[in-house]
Design a protein around this motif. Structure first.
Motif, PDB file in Angstrom:
ATOM      1  N   GLN A  43      -4.082  -4.456   7.595  1.00  0.00           N
ATOM      2  CA  GLN A  43      -4.486  -5.535   6.677  1.00  0.00           C
ATOM      3  C   GLN A  43      -5.780  -6.204   7.149  1.00  0.00           C
ATOM      4  N   PHE A  91      -3.267   2.174   0.453  1.00  0.00           N
ATOM      5  CA  PHE A  91      -3.062   1.070   1.398  1.00  0.00           C
ATOM      6  C   PHE A  91      -3.955   1.272   2.627  1.00  0.00           C
ATOM      7  N   PRO A  92      -4.810   0.291   2.944  1.00  0.00           N
ATOM      8  CA  PRO A  92      -5.628   0.436   4.160  1.00  0.00           C
ATOM      9  C   PRO A  92      -4.750   0.556   5.417  1.00  0.00           C
ATOM     10  N   LEU A  93      -5.302   1.157   6.454  1.00  0.00           N
ATOM     11  CA  LEU A  93      -4.581   1.357   7.720  1.00  0.00           C
ATOM     12  C   LEU A  93      -4.021   0.042   8.244  1.00  0.00           C
ATOM     13  N   GLY A 119      -1.197  -5.309  -1.184  1.00  0.00           N
ATOM     14  CA  GLY A 119      -1.932  -4.276  -0.457  1.00  0.00           C
ATOM     15  C   GLY A 119      -1.268  -4.043   0.890  1.00  0.00           C
ATOM     16  N   SER A 120      -2.065  -3.855   1.928  1.00  0.00           N
ATOM     17  CA  SER A 120      -1.495  -3.692   3.270  1.00  0.00           C
ATOM     18  C   SER A 120      -1.207  -5.066   3.855  1.00  0.00           C
ATOM     19  N   ALA A 121      -0.060  -5.176   4.509  1.00  0.00           N
ATOM     20  CA  ALA A 121       0.354  -6.494   5.016  1.00  0.00           C
ATOM     21  C   ALA A 121       1.109  -6.355   6.331  1.00  0.00           C
ATOM     22  N   GLY A 122       0.375  -6.053   7.361  1.00  0.00           N
ATOM     23  CA  GLY A 122       0.968  -5.996   8.695  1.00  0.00           C
ATOM     24  C   GLY A 122       0.900  -7.359   9.350  1.00  0.00           C
ATOM     25  N   SER A 180       4.041  -2.302   4.300  1.00  0.00           N
ATOM     26  CA  SER A 180       3.925  -2.711   2.893  1.00  0.00           C
ATOM     27  C   SER A 180       4.874  -1.945   1.980  1.00  0.00           C
ATOM     28  N   GLN A 181       5.322  -0.777   2.413  1.00  0.00           N
ATOM     29  CA  GLN A 181       6.265  -0.013   1.580  1.00  0.00           C
ATOM     30  C   GLN A 181       7.583  -0.765   1.417  1.00  0.00           C
ATOM     31  N   ALA A 187       0.382  -1.159  11.669  1.00  0.00           N
ATOM     32  CA  ALA A 187       1.138  -0.233  10.805  1.00  0.00           C
ATOM     33  C   ALA A 187       1.328  -0.876   9.437  1.00  0.00           C
ATOM     34  N   ALA A 188       0.258  -1.494   8.963  1.00  0.00           N
ATOM     35  CA  ALA A 188       0.335  -2.336   7.767  1.00  0.00           C
ATOM     36  C   ALA A 188       0.657  -1.560   6.502  1.00  0.00           C
ATOM     37  N   ALA A 189       0.138  -0.350   6.383  1.00  0.00           N
ATOM     38  CA  ALA A 189       0.390   0.455   5.181  1.00  0.00           C
ATOM     39  C   ALA A 189       1.869   0.821   5.122  1.00  0.00           C
ATOM     40  N   LEU A 190       2.419   1.148   6.284  1.00  0.00           N
ATOM     41  CA  LEU A 190       3.845   1.492   6.372  1.00  0.00           C
ATOM     42  C   LEU A 190       4.717   0.285   6.041  1.00  0.00           C
ATOM     43  N   ASN A 209       2.109   5.505   9.408  1.00  0.00           N
ATOM     44  CA  ASN A 209       1.120   4.596   8.825  1.00  0.00           C
ATOM     45  C   ASN A 209      -0.184   5.331   8.506  1.00  0.00           C
ATOM     46  N   ILE A 239       0.324   7.410   5.345  1.00  0.00           N
ATOM     47  CA  ILE A 239       0.345   6.620   4.107  1.00  0.00           C
ATOM     48  C   ILE A 239      -1.062   6.132   3.770  1.00  0.00           C
TER      49      ILE A 239
END
Lengths: 280, 176
Positions: free
Chosen positions: A67, A63-65, B74-77, B132-133, B127-130, A54, A57
């Protein structure tokens, strides 16, 4: 007397808010890597692996760390020999947050009223804290704070009789009660002494200290190490799935207090422990 | 155990899952968090028709960051699930088959989920960026005025999850 236009503060705040949301501090990253080594279960190791991916990426800047790009907690140390020009300092900080939210694709995370809950649409207002210090510099620390962990924070007005042991028990209790909710491994900021408000503020300021750095007073450095060990023995583990790493650090700030009191505030942060700073 | 699960998300697909298992999930899910839950349950109590199907669906507790151009989201954890606990039993009773979030649930949610055969999955918080993939499509389908808290329909491919609470009452957050 030095003059500083508040537009410089606005730009700095904007840059810090965006950067902090895409790039995790080296201190946190190093600690995460170290903690991953000692985990014994596949599940705990997988969590650390995901956290590592994470960070990679997010570091690409798309993508922010997380949300939860956070409430913009801003700590400023303003030299008393600085004359701020060009408008209101607080307006400038909020302009910076607004700019970062739009240009950095950060989440609109703030509601204007706790009950009526209308989103402000730009993550303002920031939580602005100012200290006046000697000199002619302006130091700005930006700490985007997520609320999954903020919600797990607690304060207790303890008594002198509770002593160090009582305070330590309370800090461990707060972490135990938080369990898997605040995205462990967490960072634990503690404010002891002062009064109701000072303890809470110091607990939040304690989160700004780099991980691995202890309180300069050996009495409190020892307290930090003892409490961290107890928290990591709780077997909450990364994400609450069990394991040896429940917290990355315990940072304590102590302050003088009243003869009747022993305030203890515990501010919990997640593993995405973000803070960036600049001195103008 | 590792599982690959594809839609439709009927409860029979979840009956073999046990707390601690890894799952790669593919299909359509709905993102909804605090404000959307409050509205959904308000509508149920007033006997109104809901804007999304609940039966055999999975709700993901998430409020994403805005999508950049060229990206679906965007990021969506996951956000912390306990805040949805007071609303969840009513959705489970309407046939909700799965929930995705982070952190422990209260006893009533766990009991109702087990009775209904529903499963609670954990995604890795922070781990939202991960995560979101694995989200390939995203569209706001209800309560648009809530912004990030509106209900998003997401299409996910191999979304990495852990079974947190299974339909047999197993709970990853309780130490044995």
């Amino acid at each position: 007397m030095r003059e500083l236009d508040v537009s410089e503060i606005k730009d700095a705040v904007a840059e810090l808010f965006v950067h902090a949301n895409y790039h995790l501090g080296e201190d946190v990253q190093a600690c995460l890597k170290q903690c991953a080594q000692r985990e014994e279960t596949a599940l705990a190791r997988d969590v650390f692996e995901s956290i590592g991916k994470n960070i990679e990426i997010a570091g690409e800047g798309v993508f922010p760390l997380c949300q939860d790009t956070g409430m913009a907690c801003v700590f400023m140390e303003i030299g008393q020999d600085v004359h701020l020009t060009g408008g209101s300092l607080y307006d400038a900080v909020n302009e910076g947050v607004r700019k970062a939210c739009a240009e950095g694709y950060l989440r609109q995370t703030i509601v204007e009223d706790p009950f009526r809950r209308k989103n402000t649409g730009d993550s303002t207002p920031a939580d602005i804290n100012v200290d006046i210090v000697p000199g002619e510099n302006v130091r700005i620390i930006m700490a985007p704070k997520g609320f999954g962990s903020e919600n797990m924070s607690q304060i207790r007005m303890m008594t002198p009789a509770d002593g160090l042991e009582g305070a330590e028990d309370f800090i461990v209790h707060v972490c135990e009660e938080a369990g898997g909710r605040p995205c462990p491994p967490m960072v634990v900021g503690v404010g002891v002494g002062g009064n109701f408000s000072r303890a809470a503020l110091n607990a939040k300021k304690a989160l700004l200290r780099p991980i691995g750095e202890h309180n300069e007073d050996p009495y409190y450095a020892d307290m930090e190490k003892r409490v961290l060990e107890r928290i990591n023995a709780l077997d909450i583990g990364p994400q609450g799935f069990g394991g040896k790493t429940t917290a990355l650090a315990v940072n304590v700030i102590a302050a003088p207090t009243h003869i009747a009191g022993l305030p203890v505030a515990v501010n919990i942060n997640c593993h995405v422990s973000r803070h960036e700073e600049v001195t103008l | 155990m590792k599982h690959r699960i594809k839609e439709p998300f009927t409860k029979d697909k979840f009956s073999g899952l046990r707390a601690g298992d890894s799952v790669l999930l593919t299909g359509t899910i709905y993102a909804a968090r605090d404000a959307a839950h409050k509205r959904l349950v308000g509508m149920i109590e007033e006997g109104q028709e809901l804007p999304i199907e609940i039966r055999n669906q999975i709700i993901y507790y998430a409020g994403p960051t805005p999508a950049r151009p060229g990206h679906p989201i965007g990021s969506a954890g996951p956000t912390t699930s306990y805040r949805m606990d007071s609303f969840t039993p009513q959705l489970l009773k309407l046939g909700l088959s799965g929930m995705i979030g982070k952190g422990p649930r209260n006893d009533e949610v766990k009991r109702t989920a087990a009775e209904c055969g529903a499963v609670y999955f954990a995604a890795i918080g922070g781990a939202a960026a991960l995560i979101s993939q694995s989200i390939k499509e995203a569209e706001v389908v209800a309560f648009a005025e809530l912004g990030t808290e509106s209900i998003h329909r997401l299409y996910v491919e191999d979304m990495p999850l852990i079974v947190a609470c299974d339909a047999e009452g197993g709970d990853i957050y309780v130490r044995k």
